[in-house]
Design a protein around this motif. Sequence first.
Motif, PDB file in Angstrom:
ATOM      1  N   VAL A 185       0.838  -1.202   0.000  1.00 17.36           N
ATOM      2  CA  VAL A 185       0.000   0.000   0.000  1.00 17.36           C
ATOM      3  C   VAL A 185       0.872   1.251   0.000  1.00 17.36           C
ATOM      4  O   VAL A 185       1.785   1.382   0.798  1.00 17.36           O
ATOM      5  CB  VAL A 185      -0.933   0.021   1.227  1.00 17.36           C
ATOM      6  CG1 VAL A 185      -1.806   1.273   1.221  1.00 17.36           C
ATOM      7  CG2 VAL A 185      -1.784  -1.243   1.284  1.00 17.36           C
ATOM      8  N   GLU A 186       0.566   2.155  -0.933  1.00 16.90           N
ATOM      9  CA  GLU A 186       1.225   3.453  -1.000  1.00 16.90           C
ATOM     10  C   GLU A 186       0.173   4.526  -0.727  1.00 16.90           C
ATOM     11  O   GLU A 186      -0.972   4.380  -1.129  1.00 16.90           O
ATOM     12  CB  GLU A 186       1.811   3.709  -2.385  1.00 16.90           C
ATOM     13  CG  GLU A 186       2.891   2.731  -2.811  1.00 16.90           C
ATOM     14  CD  GLU A 186       3.324   3.035  -4.234  1.00 16.90           C
ATOM     15  OE1 GLU A 186       4.134   3.961  -4.413  1.00 16.90           O
ATOM     16  OE2 GLU A 186       2.819   2.356  -5.143  1.00 16.90           O
ATOM     17  N   TYR A 241      -7.199   1.392  -6.021  1.00 18.39           N
ATOM     18  CA  TYR A 241      -6.737   2.752  -5.789  1.00 18.39           C
ATOM     19  C   TYR A 241      -7.917   3.667  -5.527  1.00 18.39           C
ATOM     20  O   TYR A 241      -9.067   3.327  -5.822  1.00 18.39           O
ATOM     21  CB  TYR A 241      -5.940   3.271  -6.985  1.00 18.39           C
ATOM     22  CG  TYR A 241      -6.669   3.179  -8.304  1.00 18.39           C
ATOM     23  CD1 TYR A 241      -7.464   4.219  -8.752  1.00 18.39           C
ATOM     24  CD2 TYR A 241      -6.578   2.036  -9.087  1.00 18.39           C
ATOM     25  CE1 TYR A 241      -8.148   4.135  -9.951  1.00 18.39           C
ATOM     26  CE2 TYR A 241      -7.264   1.948 -10.289  1.00 18.39           C
ATOM     27  CZ  TYR A 241      -8.045   3.000 -10.716  1.00 18.39           C
ATOM     28  OH  TYR A 241      -8.726   2.905 -11.894  1.00 18.39           O
ATOM     29  N   GLY A 242      -7.641   4.805  -4.951  1.00 18.56           N
ATOM     30  CA  GLY A 242      -8.710   5.751  -4.685  1.00 18.56           C
ATOM     31  C   GLY A 242      -8.271   6.813  -3.713  1.00 18.56           C
ATOM     32  O   GLY A 242      -7.084   7.113  -3.572  1.00 18.56           O
ATOM     33  N   SER A 243      -9.267   7.358  -2.985  1.00 18.78           N
ATOM     34  CA  SER A 243      -8.978   8.426  -2.038  1.00 18.78           C
ATOM     35  C   SER A 243      -9.979   8.413  -0.892  1.00 18.78           C
ATOM     36  O   SER A 243     -11.086   7.891  -1.017  1.00 18.78           O
ATOM     37  CB  SER A 243      -9.021   9.785  -2.737  1.00 18.78           C
ATOM     38  OG  SER A 243     -10.328  10.055  -3.206  1.00 18.78           O
ATOM     39  N   VAL A 244      -9.541   8.993   0.209  1.00 16.58           N
ATOM     40  CA  VAL A 244     -10.384   9.212   1.373  1.00 16.58           C
ATOM     41  C   VAL A 244     -10.321  10.708   1.634  1.00 16.58           C
ATOM     42  O   VAL A 244      -9.248  11.247   1.891  1.00 16.58           O
ATOM     43  CB  VAL A 244      -9.879   8.430   2.604  1.00 16.58           C
ATOM     44  CG1 VAL A 244     -10.798   8.650   3.792  1.00 16.58           C
ATOM     45  CG2 VAL A 244      -9.734   6.961   2.294  1.00 16.58           C
ATOM     46  N   GLY A 245     -11.461  11.387   1.528  1.00 14.98           N
ATOM     47  CA  GLY A 245     -11.502  12.826   1.704  1.00 14.98           C
ATOM     48  C   GLY A 245     -11.977  13.215   3.090  1.00 14.98           C
ATOM     49  O   GLY A 245     -12.748  12.491   3.715  1.00 14.98           O
ATOM     50  N   ILE A 275     -13.051   4.408  -4.411  1.00 14.17           N
ATOM     51  CA  ILE A 275     -12.202   3.220  -4.536  1.00 14.17           C
ATOM     52  C   ILE A 275     -12.543   2.519  -5.854  1.00 14.17           C
ATOM     53  O   ILE A 275     -13.702   2.434  -6.236  1.00 14.17           O
ATOM     54  CB  ILE A 275     -12.355   2.285  -3.311  1.00 14.17           C
ATOM     55  CG1 ILE A 275     -11.340   1.163  -3.336  1.00 14.17           C
ATOM     56  CG2 ILE A 275     -13.767   1.785  -3.176  1.00 14.17           C
ATOM     57  CD1 ILE A 275     -11.212   0.432  -2.012  1.00 14.17           C
ATOM     58  N   ASP A 276     -11.500   2.066  -6.553  1.00 17.27           N
ATOM     59  CA  ASP A 276     -11.708   1.435  -7.850  1.00 17.27           C
ATOM     60  C   ASP A 276     -10.615   0.403  -8.096  1.00 17.27           C
ATOM     61  O   ASP A 276      -9.596   0.388  -7.412  1.00 17.27           O
ATOM     62  CB  ASP A 276     -11.681   2.493  -8.954  1.00 17.27           C
ATOM     63  CG  ASP A 276     -12.480   2.072 -10.184  1.00 17.27           C
ATOM     64  OD1 ASP A 276     -12.926   0.908 -10.257  1.00 17.27           O
ATOM     65  OD2 ASP A 276     -12.645   2.904 -11.069  1.00 17.27           O
ATOM     66  N   LEU A 277     -10.839  -0.440  -9.086  1.00 23.65           N
ATOM     67  CA  LEU A 277      -9.866  -1.441  -9.502  1.00 23.65           C
ATOM     68  C   LEU A 277      -9.329  -1.083 -10.876  1.00 23.65           C
ATOM     69  O   LEU A 277     -10.031  -0.483 -11.682  1.00 23.65           O
ATOM     70  CB  LEU A 277     -10.530  -2.823  -9.579  1.00 23.65           C
ATOM     71  CG  LEU A 277     -11.039  -3.400  -8.269  1.00 23.65           C
ATOM     72  CD1 LEU A 277     -11.945  -4.594  -8.547  1.00 23.65           C
ATOM     73  CD2 LEU A 277      -9.879  -3.806  -7.374  1.00 23.65           C
ATOM     74  N   GLY A 278      -8.103  -1.461 -11.154  1.00 20.91           N
ATOM     75  CA  GLY A 278      -7.540  -1.220 -12.475  1.00 20.91           C
ATOM     76  C   GLY A 278      -6.174  -1.850 -12.603  1.00 20.91           C
ATOM     77  O   GLY A 278      -5.698  -2.544 -11.710  1.00 20.91           O
ATOM     78  N   GLY A 279      -5.552  -1.580 -13.721  1.00 20.39           N
ATOM     79  CA  GLY A 279      -4.214  -2.090 -13.980  1.00 20.39           C
ATOM     80  C   GLY A 279      -3.151  -1.234 -13.319  1.00 20.39           C
ATOM     81  O   GLY A 279      -3.441  -0.193 -12.745  1.00 20.39           O
ATOM     82  N   VAL A 280      -1.927  -1.682 -13.417  1.00 20.44           N
ATOM     83  CA  VAL A 280      -0.814  -0.940 -12.823  1.00 20.44           C
ATOM     84  C   VAL A 280      -0.475   0.291 -13.672  1.00 20.44           C
ATOM     85  O   VAL A 280      -0.789   0.344 -14.857  1.00 20.44           O
ATOM     86  CB  VAL A 280       0.447  -1.823 -12.659  1.00 20.44           C
ATOM     87  CG1 VAL A 280       0.185  -2.970 -11.704  1.00 20.44           C
ATOM     88  CG2 VAL A 280       0.934  -2.336 -13.999  1.00 20.44           C
ATOM     89  N   ASN A 281       0.131   1.281 -13.042  1.00 25.18           N
ATOM     90  CA  ASN A 281       0.594   2.478 -13.738  1.00 25.18           C
ATOM     91  C   ASN A 281       1.755   2.142 -14.643  1.00 25.18           C
ATOM     92  O   ASN A 281       2.372   1.082 -14.525  1.00 25.18           O
ATOM     93  CB  ASN A 281       1.063   3.529 -12.727  1.00 25.18           C
ATOM     94  CG  ASN A 281      -0.056   4.073 -11.878  1.00 25.18           C
ATOM     95  OD1 ASN A 281      -1.204   4.099 -12.287  1.00 25.18           O
ATOM     96  ND2 ASN A 281       0.287   4.493 -10.676  1.00 25.18           N
ATOM     97  N   ALA A 282       2.106   3.065 -15.509  1.00 27.41           N
ATOM     98  CA  ALA A 282       3.244   2.881 -16.407  1.00 27.41           C
ATOM     99  C   ALA A 282       4.539   2.663 -15.632  1.00 27.41           C
ATOM    100  O   ALA A 282       5.439   1.972 -16.100  1.00 27.41           O
ATOM    101  CB  ALA A 282       3.382   4.073 -17.338  1.00 27.41           C
ATOM    102  N   ASP A 283       4.641   3.226 -14.405  1.00 25.97           N
ATOM    103  CA  ASP A 283       5.859   3.055 -13.603  1.00 25.97           C
ATOM    104  C   ASP A 283       5.848   1.752 -12.812  1.00 25.97           C
ATOM    105  O   ASP A 283       6.773   1.460 -12.067  1.00 25.97           O
ATOM    106  CB  ASP A 283       6.044   4.246 -12.662  1.00 25.97           C
ATOM    107  CG  ASP A 283       4.989   4.346 -11.570  1.00 25.97           C
ATOM    108  OD1 ASP A 283       4.096   3.484 -11.481  1.00 25.97           O
ATOM    109  OD2 ASP A 283       5.043   5.330 -10.790  1.00 25.97           O
ATOM    110  N   GLY A 284       4.802   0.952 -12.972  1.00 27.92           N
ATOM    111  CA  GLY A 284       4.719  -0.340 -12.291  1.00 27.92           C
ATOM    112  C   GLY A 284       4.045  -0.284 -10.922  1.00 27.92           C
ATOM    113  O   GLY A 284       3.856  -1.294 -10.289  1.00 27.92           O
TER     114      GLY A 284
END
Length: 125
Positions: free
Chosen positions: A78-79, A99-103, A110-119
């Motif tokens: 977790v980052e 990934y997502g956010s807590v405001g 909160i959502d699901l997806g693939g990894v970023n270009a940086d891995g």
Amino acid sequence: MGTALSVALLLVCGALTACSGAVDIDAPGKELMDQAHQVANEALVAAATTGLQALQAAGGVTEDAVRDALEKAGAAEVETRVVGDSLLFGAEVSGGCVYGSVGTSGTVSIDLGGVNADGGCLREP
């Protein structure tokens, strides 16, 4: 360049039988995970959402608390990052990322997806 990467991923996915997900070319870095992994991770998203909402209700939204809630739900690596009045998070799950956010205003995204270009899994705001 991001669009070229997305198109390249589409071509690679078309050539591989194990790659069955769709790619959102209009949103570079937010490639969708395949349907089987999305279904498998639905319980994790539900548990993470419940945990994050409980943190908000208790007024305990900290980077450590968010990491703990996501790890308890089943996420790994977790980052987190604070941006304005939101705490962004990204973590590894089977087949990609959650990934997502807590405001501080009471929102949990909160959502699901693939990894970023940086891995990694932490999205840009």
